[in-house]
Scaffold this active site. Sequence first.
Site, PDB file in Angstrom:
ATOM      1  N   CYS A   1       0.700  -1.330  -0.325  1.00  0.00           N
ATOM      2  CA  CYS A   1      -0.378  -0.101   0.467  1.00  0.00           C
ATOM      3  C   CYS A   1       1.511   1.125   0.437  1.00  0.00           C
ATOM      4  O   CYS A   1       2.063   1.193   0.024  1.00  0.00           O
ATOM      5  CB  CYS A   1      -1.042  -0.103   1.078  1.00  0.00           C
ATOM      6  SG  CYS A   1      -2.083   1.525   0.927  1.00  0.00           S
TER       7      CYS A   1
ATOM      8  N   GLU B   1     -16.568  -8.231  -3.417  1.00  0.00           N
ATOM      9  CA  GLU B   1     -14.912  -7.531  -3.742  1.00  0.00           C
ATOM     10  C   GLU B   1     -14.197  -8.691  -3.822  1.00  0.00           C
ATOM     11  O   GLU B   1     -13.078  -9.032  -4.317  1.00  0.00           O
ATOM     12  CB  GLU B   1     -15.184  -6.821  -2.566  1.00  0.00           C
ATOM     13  CG  GLU B   1     -15.494  -5.085  -2.958  1.00  0.00           C
ATOM     14  CD  GLU B   1     -14.403  -4.663  -3.658  1.00  0.00           C
ATOM     15  OE1 GLU B   1     -13.298  -5.702  -4.115  1.00  0.00           O
ATOM     16  OE2 GLU B   1     -14.786  -3.713  -3.407  1.00  0.00           O
TER      17      GLU B   1
ATOM     18  N   ARG C   1      -3.501   4.489  12.700  1.00  0.00           N
ATOM     19  CA  ARG C   1      -2.735   5.821  11.539  1.00  0.00           C
ATOM     20  C   ARG C   1      -1.589   6.099  12.489  1.00  0.00           C
ATOM     21  O   ARG C   1      -0.852   7.138  12.190  1.00  0.00           O
ATOM     22  CB  ARG C   1      -3.904   6.692  11.216  1.00  0.00           C
ATOM     23  CG  ARG C   1      -4.718   5.237  10.118  1.00  0.00           C
ATOM     24  CD  ARG C   1      -5.479   6.628   9.338  1.00  0.00           C
ATOM     25  NE  ARG C   1      -6.641   5.381   8.496  1.00  0.00           N
ATOM     26  CZ  ARG C   1      -7.943   5.684   8.081  1.00  0.00           C
ATOM     27  NH1 ARG C   1      -8.704   6.695   7.747  1.00  0.00           N
ATOM     28  NH2 ARG C   1      -8.019   5.489   7.443  1.00  0.00           N
TER      29      ARG C   1
ATOM     30  N   ARG D   1     -11.372   7.902   2.563  1.00  0.00           N
ATOM     31  CA  ARG D   1     -10.696   7.065   2.118  1.00  0.00           C
ATOM     32  C   ARG D   1     -12.124   5.873   1.875  1.00  0.00           C
ATOM     33  O   ARG D   1     -12.500   5.107   1.892  1.00  0.00           O
ATOM     34  CB  ARG D   1     -10.004   5.571   3.139  1.00  0.00           C
ATOM     35  CG  ARG D   1      -8.825   5.886   3.685  1.00  0.00           C
ATOM     36  CD  ARG D   1      -7.818   4.713   3.492  1.00  0.00           C
ATOM     37  NE  ARG D   1      -6.806   4.880   4.672  1.00  0.00           N
ATOM     38  CZ  ARG D   1      -5.753   5.624   4.805  1.00  0.00           C
ATOM     39  NH1 ARG D   1      -5.845   7.027   3.696  1.00  0.00           N
ATOM     40  NH2 ARG D   1      -4.748   5.993   5.607  1.00  0.00           N
TER      41      ARG D   1
ATOM     42  N   CYS E   1      -3.685   5.845  -0.546  1.00  0.00           N
ATOM     43  CA  CYS E   1      -3.538   4.808  -0.462  1.00  0.00           C
ATOM     44  C   CYS E   1      -3.028   4.614  -2.055  1.00  0.00           C
ATOM     45  O   CYS E   1      -3.313   3.451  -2.367  1.00  0.00           O
ATOM     46  CB  CYS E   1      -4.897   3.498   0.278  1.00  0.00           C
ATOM     47  SG  CYS E   1      -5.082   3.491   1.550  1.00  0.00           S
TER      48      CYS E   1
ATOM     49  N   TYR F   1      -2.934  -7.937  17.135  1.00  0.00           N
ATOM     50  CA  TYR F   1      -2.080  -7.186  18.060  1.00  0.00           C
ATOM     51  C   TYR F   1      -2.066  -7.765  19.606  1.00  0.00           C
ATOM     52  O   TYR F   1      -1.195  -8.020  20.173  1.00  0.00           O
ATOM     53  CB  TYR F   1      -2.079  -5.659  18.132  1.00  0.00           C
ATOM     54  CG  TYR F   1      -2.636  -4.940  17.254  1.00  0.00           C
ATOM     55  CD1 TYR F   1      -1.356  -4.822  16.193  1.00  0.00           C
ATOM     56  CD2 TYR F   1      -3.625  -4.814  16.261  1.00  0.00           C
ATOM     57  CE1 TYR F   1      -1.197  -3.948  15.066  1.00  0.00           C
ATOM     58  CE2 TYR F   1      -3.951  -4.354  15.170  1.00  0.00           C
ATOM     59  CZ  TYR F   1      -2.659  -3.579  14.378  1.00  0.00           C
ATOM     60  OH  TYR F   1      -2.438  -2.677  13.063  1.00  0.00           O
TER      61      TYR F   1
ATOM     62  N   LYS G   1     -11.919  -7.249   7.581  1.00  0.00           N
ATOM     63  CA  LYS G   1     -11.396  -5.477   8.088  1.00  0.00           C
ATOM     64  C   LYS G   1     -12.413  -4.381   7.565  1.00  0.00           C
ATOM     65  O   LYS G   1     -13.009  -4.125   7.567  1.00  0.00           O
ATOM     66  CB  LYS G   1     -10.146  -5.768   7.561  1.00  0.00           C
ATOM     67  CG  LYS G   1      -9.764  -4.210   8.220  1.00  0.00           C
ATOM     68  CD  LYS G   1      -8.086  -3.815   7.586  1.00  0.00           C
ATOM     69  CE  LYS G   1      -7.046  -2.709   8.400  1.00  0.00           C
ATOM     70  NZ  LYS G   1      -6.359  -2.509   7.417  1.00  0.00           N
TER      71      LYS G   1
ATOM     72  N   LYS H   1     -12.195  -4.426   2.679  1.00  0.00           N
ATOM     73  CA  LYS H   1     -11.744  -3.415   3.742  1.00  0.00           C
ATOM     74  C   LYS H   1     -12.502  -2.602   3.715  1.00  0.00           C
ATOM     75  O   LYS H   1     -13.204  -1.667   2.872  1.00  0.00           O
ATOM     76  CB  LYS H   1     -10.629  -2.909   3.468  1.00  0.00           C
ATOM     77  CG  LYS H   1      -9.618  -2.384   4.331  1.00  0.00           C
ATOM     78  CD  LYS H   1      -8.495  -2.142   3.823  1.00  0.00           C
ATOM     79  CE  LYS H   1      -7.638  -0.809   4.813  1.00  0.00           C
ATOM     80  NZ  LYS H   1      -6.565  -0.687   4.610  1.00  0.00           N
TER      81      LYS H   1
ATOM     82  N   CYS I   1      -0.290   4.528   1.820  1.00  0.00           N
ATOM     83  CA  CYS I   1      -0.263   5.256   1.997  1.00  0.00           C
ATOM     84  C   CYS I   1       0.711   5.494   3.614  1.00  0.00           C
ATOM     85  O   CYS I   1       0.721   6.832   3.990  1.00  0.00           O
ATOM     86  CB  CYS I   1      -1.827   4.792   3.060  1.00  0.00           C
ATOM     87  SG  CYS I   1      -1.745   3.575   3.901  1.00  0.00           S
TER      88      CYS I   1
ATOM     89  N   SER J   1      -6.337  -2.344  14.637  1.00  0.00           N
ATOM     90  CA  SER J   1      -6.018  -1.620  16.299  1.00  0.00           C
ATOM     91  C   SER J   1      -7.130  -0.608  16.714  1.00  0.00           C
ATOM     92  O   SER J   1      -7.299  -1.424  18.018  1.00  0.00           O
ATOM     93  CB  SER J   1      -5.568   0.307  15.678  1.00  0.00           C
ATOM     94  OG  SER J   1      -5.733   0.178  14.800  1.00  0.00           O
TER      95      SER J   1
HETATM   96  C1  PBG Z   1      -3.166   0.833   4.953  1.00  0.00           C
HETATM   97  C2  PBG Z   1      -3.670  -0.300   6.358  1.00  0.00           C
HETATM   98  C3  PBG Z   1      -4.443   0.057   7.188  1.00  0.00           C
HETATM   99  C4  PBG Z   1      -4.658  -0.604   8.448  1.00  0.00           C
HETATM  100  C5  PBG Z   1      -3.867  -1.568   7.504  1.00  0.00           C
HETATM  101  N1  PBG Z   1      -3.553  -1.649   6.087  1.00  0.00           N
HETATM  102  C6  PBG Z   1      -4.990   1.565   7.364  1.00  0.00           C
HETATM  103  C7  PBG Z   1      -6.200   1.784   6.315  1.00  0.00           C
HETATM  104  O1  PBG Z   1      -6.065   1.054   5.935  1.00  0.00           O
HETATM  105  O2  PBG Z   1      -5.682   3.230   6.349  1.00  0.00           O
HETATM  106  C8  PBG Z   1      -4.791  -0.521   9.587  1.00  0.00           C
HETATM  107  C9  PBG Z   1      -5.148  -1.925  10.476  1.00  0.00           C
HETATM  108  C10 PBG Z   1      -5.631  -1.427  11.666  1.00  0.00           C
HETATM  109  O3  PBG Z   1      -5.952  -0.403  12.279  1.00  0.00           O
HETATM  110  O4  PBG Z   1      -4.635  -2.151  12.835  1.00  0.00           O
HETATM  111  N2  PBG Z   1      -3.722   1.153   3.894  1.00  0.00           N
END
Ligand code: PBG
Length: 323
Positions: free
Chosen positions: A120, A233, A205, A217, A130, A312, A248, A195, A122, A274
């Site tokens: 990615c 998807e 982030r 996004r 991204c 995590y 996700k 996602k 970003c 996260s």
């Molecule tokens: C990057 C990406 C993101 C996450 C994983 N890969 C952030 C986003 O899409 O802003 C988030 C993972 C998390 O919150 O633990 N594209």
Amino acid sequence: MRFPDYRPRRLRYNESLRTLIRETQLSISDLIQPLFVRPGRGIREPILSMPGNYRFSVDELIKEIKEIKDRGILAIILFGIPEKKDRLGTDAYAKDGIIQRAVREIKEKVPDIIVITDVCLCEYTDHGHCGIIKGGEVDNDATLPILGEIAVSQVQAGADIVAPSGMMDGGVMAIRKALDAAGFIHIPIMAYSAKYASAFYGPFRDAAESAPMFGDRRGYQMDPANAEEAIREVELDLAEGADIVMVKPALPYLDVIYRVKKAINRPLAAYNVSGEFSMIKAAIERGWLDEKVILEVLTAIKRAGADLILTYFAKEVAAWLNR
Ligand code: PBG
């Protein structure tokens, strides 16, 4: 059958009986530990909104990975925080980019851990989106060849699996073609297929310094209200060559995990993101919840249909599952 012939409590009488008839078994081999890597030496910088998580310099990362591996975890997924960000996110596909350097070192020092890399832009672009920006928008098709370049550079460094997370249409196909053309026909793609544009990514982030500088996004990630679209998807990514697909976030989307697992016959990953981690940690720190909720949540994600869980909590939970 009904009471008194059927008494469900008979099989809950003691722990051995409960274990004997348990339907879902969480195991260490289901878990993938996300890790953040940054430039420097001897650095283990705490991520404030994600207690117990750090931005590691490569040398410290190696120590962490050794510990993780000793606990029986088979795979990690790496996210990089580059020295410099720019318009085109060049560190993402530089030969000596932060991820490429980290992967080379990991493969030298801890060769048998499975290294998954995030494909990615970003974390590497100064605007935090991204993809490539044209006319104030993320230009889908201009981003595709760059995704191929990122993936190839990561695999050249030693990555075992690549994981496109940017939700660009055609991204999986672009990466599959680029990998095949470079001779990497054996490298699997784990696609972030469904996602969602979620506020649960907030702490990530912070950790990766990857929040978009303008807009959001929602023009590329999915609308949280949609579940049928997730199936489309996923089917699209499988047709483009994905080997593992992903939903996700996980916990607020258990219904999506369930539906996707019913619709396909392929390995399914779920990302316990996260924000899901941080809210549970915060509640445990305050004494509002017992840490037992962690296993409950991960088991629920598996019960819903996930074969793999990116979390995590992996390192912490692995110590409990080892008992
Ligand atoms: C990057 C990406 C993101 C996450 C994983 N890969 C952030 C986003 O899409 O802003 C988030 C993972 C998390 O919150 O633990 N594209």
